[in-house]
Motif scaffolding. Sequence first.
Motif: not given
Length: 92
Positions: A28-37, A76-79, A84-85
């Motif tokens: 969830l956090i990663g999704t919001f970070l990707l959209v913001a990015l 984006a790759m880092w996020i 998925v880690k």
Amino acid sequence: MREIGLRLAPARFRRYMGIVMPVRLKKLIGTFLLVALVIIYALVATTIASARLGESGPFVHLAYFFFTGLLWILPAMWIIRWMVKEKPTVKR
């Protein structure tokens, strides 16, 4: 009191103790970070292009948007890697 201390502890210690963020929360956090990015990156790249490339030729525009179009993939790759880690296994 112990819970508060563990929440404030460094991430390395929390991982060692087996305390990790749930996968669903990370996604969830990663999704919001990707959209913001993507939104922020697109606005910044377009602002720079309109300010600096106004009188440049079409090949300069093509090269600029080609490179800036690919450059956002690195953060984006880092996020996505963080999202998925897998949970680390602790050997005791």
